[in-house]
Scaffold this active site. Structure first.
Site, mmCIF file in Angstrom:
data_model
loop_
_atom_site.group_PDB
_atom_site.id
_atom_site.type_symbol
_atom_site.label_atom_id
_atom_site.label_comp_id
_atom_site.label_asym_id
_atom_site.label_seq_id
_atom_site.Cartn_x
_atom_site.Cartn_y
_atom_site.Cartn_z
ATOM 1 N N HIS A 1 0.844 -1.188 0.000
ATOM 2 C CA HIS A 1 0.000 0.000 0.000
ATOM 3 C C HIS A 1 0.882 1.242 0.000
ATOM 4 O O HIS A 1 2.108 1.146 0.091
ATOM 5 C CB HIS A 1 -0.979 -0.012 1.177
ATOM 6 C CG HIS A 1 -0.336 -0.060 2.524
ATOM 7 N ND1 HIS A 1 -0.430 0.970 3.426
ATOM 8 C CD2 HIS A 1 0.411 -1.010 3.110
ATOM 9 C CE1 HIS A 1 0.243 0.652 4.523
ATOM 10 N NE2 HIS A 1 0.758 -0.537 4.353
ATOM 11 N N SER B 1 -5.340 2.147 6.656
ATOM 12 C CA SER B 1 -5.524 0.717 6.829
ATOM 13 C C SER B 1 -5.954 0.108 5.513
ATOM 14 O O SER B 1 -6.738 0.689 4.768
ATOM 15 C CB SER B 1 -6.587 0.488 7.903
ATOM 16 O OG SER B 1 -7.533 -0.449 7.474
ATOM 17 N N LYS B 2 -5.392 -1.042 5.237
ATOM 18 C CA LYS B 2 -5.719 -1.698 3.969
ATOM 19 C C LYS B 2 -7.199 -2.047 3.928
ATOM 20 O O LYS B 2 -7.799 -2.136 2.873
ATOM 21 C CB LYS B 2 -4.893 -2.970 3.820
ATOM 22 C CG LYS B 2 -3.409 -2.673 3.693
ATOM 23 C CD LYS B 2 -2.579 -3.946 3.828
ATOM 24 C CE LYS B 2 -1.126 -3.604 4.111
ATOM 25 N NZ LYS B 2 -0.341 -4.764 4.511
ATOM 26 N N ARG B 3 -7.758 -2.253 5.106
ATOM 27 C CA ARG B 3 -9.167 -2.637 5.154
ATOM 28 C C ARG B 3 -10.128 -1.498 4.867
ATOM 29 O O ARG B 3 -10.985 -1.586 4.010
ATOM 30 C CB ARG B 3 -9.500 -3.253 6.510
ATOM 31 C CG ARG B 3 -9.151 -4.722 6.586
ATOM 32 C CD ARG B 3 -9.815 -5.369 7.791
ATOM 33 N NE ARG B 3 -11.257 -5.175 7.791
ATOM 34 C CZ ARG B 3 -12.033 -5.364 8.856
ATOM 35 N NH1 ARG B 3 -11.486 -5.716 9.993
ATOM 36 N NH2 ARG B 3 -13.321 -5.186 8.782
#
Length: 469
Positions: free
Chosen positions: A18, A237-239
RNA sequence: GCCCCCAUCGUCUAGUGGCCUAGGACACCACCCUCUCAAGGUGGCGACACGGGUUCGAAUCCCGUUGGGGGUGCCA
């Protein structure tokens, strides 16, 4: 004076690369390049549960896409278990580590009963627990004293050893935690600068304590980069945040723009020149100048940078770079080529190129209702006259931009799209023609577009629009 | 809770005691240019969190307050 530095980027293959990770690699790379040193890649794949080996490929691919190279073959921690096991044995022999058979649940429960801070309480320190299938190896943290280090970004940071819990070195499955593996590998690989995210600051005293207990004389310089945050000021956050490098790549961002923008998150050139070749950034970059406070990843500014980089491309390079984003390869390229510069100056993302010229390529063109209402229907008879006059004039004028312009200027006058002095007002007169021919209210310059479209198709669309009025 | 860190325009930053009535960039607004849209030009809006010190002098140094973030896993 000092030898060439050796940096490392150590991602764990538990997610795609990311932008935060990209910024970390970039800063490591800057130092390596500037000082004539090296940057190695170390894949921290010790978490067998979460590991997804295939993600390693993505990480490597994105780093390459960004134009950042690394030295040597990537090192995989999963292939160096023997090193960590040996280090663990030394720690046990030196009395600096002990086996613990407490389950995480037990640790948690005791902390709860205790009412104090969560964390391990040192329960098994002196119980002489033997190694078994459910035992983890813990580091015995000194009861007193403090551990501190000089951080290039934050200055001196100090921790009281008493506040540190006896952390796990080896899981019960025998696999080391990244705490142990990191120290062993950094020493083994001769890492001189540990440049990583701020989230690792708290782990640094543990790193130092392990190194000291191991008797290592290896002591790298640390630099903890500020975290990248979202609009809520929370760590990306990747989420919840859409921030994988691959996504930006697919959205039509240029790696040069990405790198240039990322370099400005936590750092800034003294002379204030923000958009510049990466080589210049390498020359000016210094870890000591990195800001310690969190930075917001501003997509708007990234887009501006991207547009700047796109406009700096020459026509051939532009078409070349845009090509991967075409769904109708050759057909799109054929109509783009003649007006490449005109399109290039109007897009911010490479994905915007094809949609901007598809009306030149396709036989049928969908007319946007809002555009039709505002630029055609609204003008009623004047629009009808404009369309008729344009159709008549364009039927036999020379098929080149200047002649088309002159023809439409005349048509505007005939249709009454004129200002107080009787001069044609193309800002309004072009509306009906543009919408009729392109289906939209905005697009590349009209005259040049018509040249590419061709006389027959232009006339067809003009007549078709006229019939719908 | 505890530990660590941070604090200049909305955002990214320049600024390392006097050059600061704080500079640039993105965003936003206005005007100009203009065949739409961009680009470009001009101008505008807009910040040193607060309170104490230190000093002839503080955005810059120290302390405190407040606010924010990171960590607190047999994840990394």
């Amino acid at each position: 004076m000092s030898a060439a530095p050796r940096l490392r980027f150590a991602p764990s293959p538990t997610g795609y690369l990311h932008v935060g990770g990209a910024r970390t690699v970039l800063f490591n790379w800057f130092v390596a390049r500037r000082e004539g040193g090296e940057m190695v890649l170390r894949i921290e794949d010790t978490d067998t549960e979460r590991n997804r080996p295939e993600l390693t490929d993505d990480i490597l691919e994105q780093i390459q896409w960004l134009g950042l190279g690394w030295d040597g073959e990537p090192v995989h921690q999963s292939e160096r278990q023997h090193l960590y096991a040996a280090a663990a044995d030394r720690l046990i022999a030196a009395g600096r580590a002990y086996w613990c058979d407490c389950t995480p649940e037990q640790v948690q429960q005791r902390a709860k009963q205790r009412g104090g801070p969560p964390g391990y309480d040192g329960h098994c320190r002196d119980l002489g627990v033997e190694r078994g299938p459910t035992t983890a190896l813990r580091f015995r943290v000194p009861d007193d004293g403090s551990t501190s280090f000089d951080d290039l970004v934050r200055g001196t940071v100090t921790f009281d050893n008493a506040k540190l819990e006896d952390f796990v070195l080896l899981r019960s499955n025998g696999i080391p935690t990244f705490l142990l593996a990191n120290v062993v590998d950094d020493a083994d690989l001769g890492i001189t600068h540990v440049v990583r995210g701020e989230e690792h600051v708290n782990g640094t005293p543990k790193y130092l304590l392990i190194g000291e207990a191991l008797g290592l004389d290896h002591r790298p310089v640390f630099a903890h980069l500020p975290v990248l945050v979202n609009e809520q000021r929370k760590k990306l956050s990747k989420r919840r945040d859409s921030v994988s490098v691959a996504e930006f790549r697919e959205a039509g961002y240029l790696p040069e723009a990405m790198v240039n923008y990322l370099a400005l998150l936590g750092w800034g050139p003294k002379d204030g020149v923000e958009i510049r070749p990466v080589g210049e950034i390498v020359d000016q970059f210094r870890l000591d100048d990195v800001t310690p406070s969190p930075a917001f990843f501003d997509v708007k500014k990234l887009q501006h940078f991207n547009a700047e980089y796109i406009r700096a491309l020459d026509a051939d390079a532009f078409v070349e770079r845009a090509r991967p984003f075409f769904t109708h390869g050759h057909a799109t390229e054929a109509v783009l080529r003649p007006i490449a510069e005109l399109v290039r100056d109007r897009v911010r993302l490479l994905t915007e190129v094809e949609p901007m010229v598809d009306f030149l390529r396709d036989d049928e063109v969908a007319v946007d209702d809002a555009a039709w209402a505002k630029h055609v229907a609204k003008h009623g008879d004047r629009a009808a006259t404009m369309l008729d006059a344009a159709t008549a004039g364009l039927a036999d004028c020379a098929w080149e931009a200047p002649a088309i312009e002159a023809t439409l200027l005349d048509a505007a006058t005939v249709a009454g799209f004129v200002n107080g002095e009787g001069k044609p007002q193309m800002s309004k007169a072009q509306g009906p023609v543009r919408v009729a021919v392109t289906g939209r209210a905005v697009g590349p310059p009209l005259y040049e577009s018509l040249v590419v479209l061709g006389r027959e198709r232009t006339l067809d669309r003009l007549r078709s629009a006229r019939a719908d009025l």
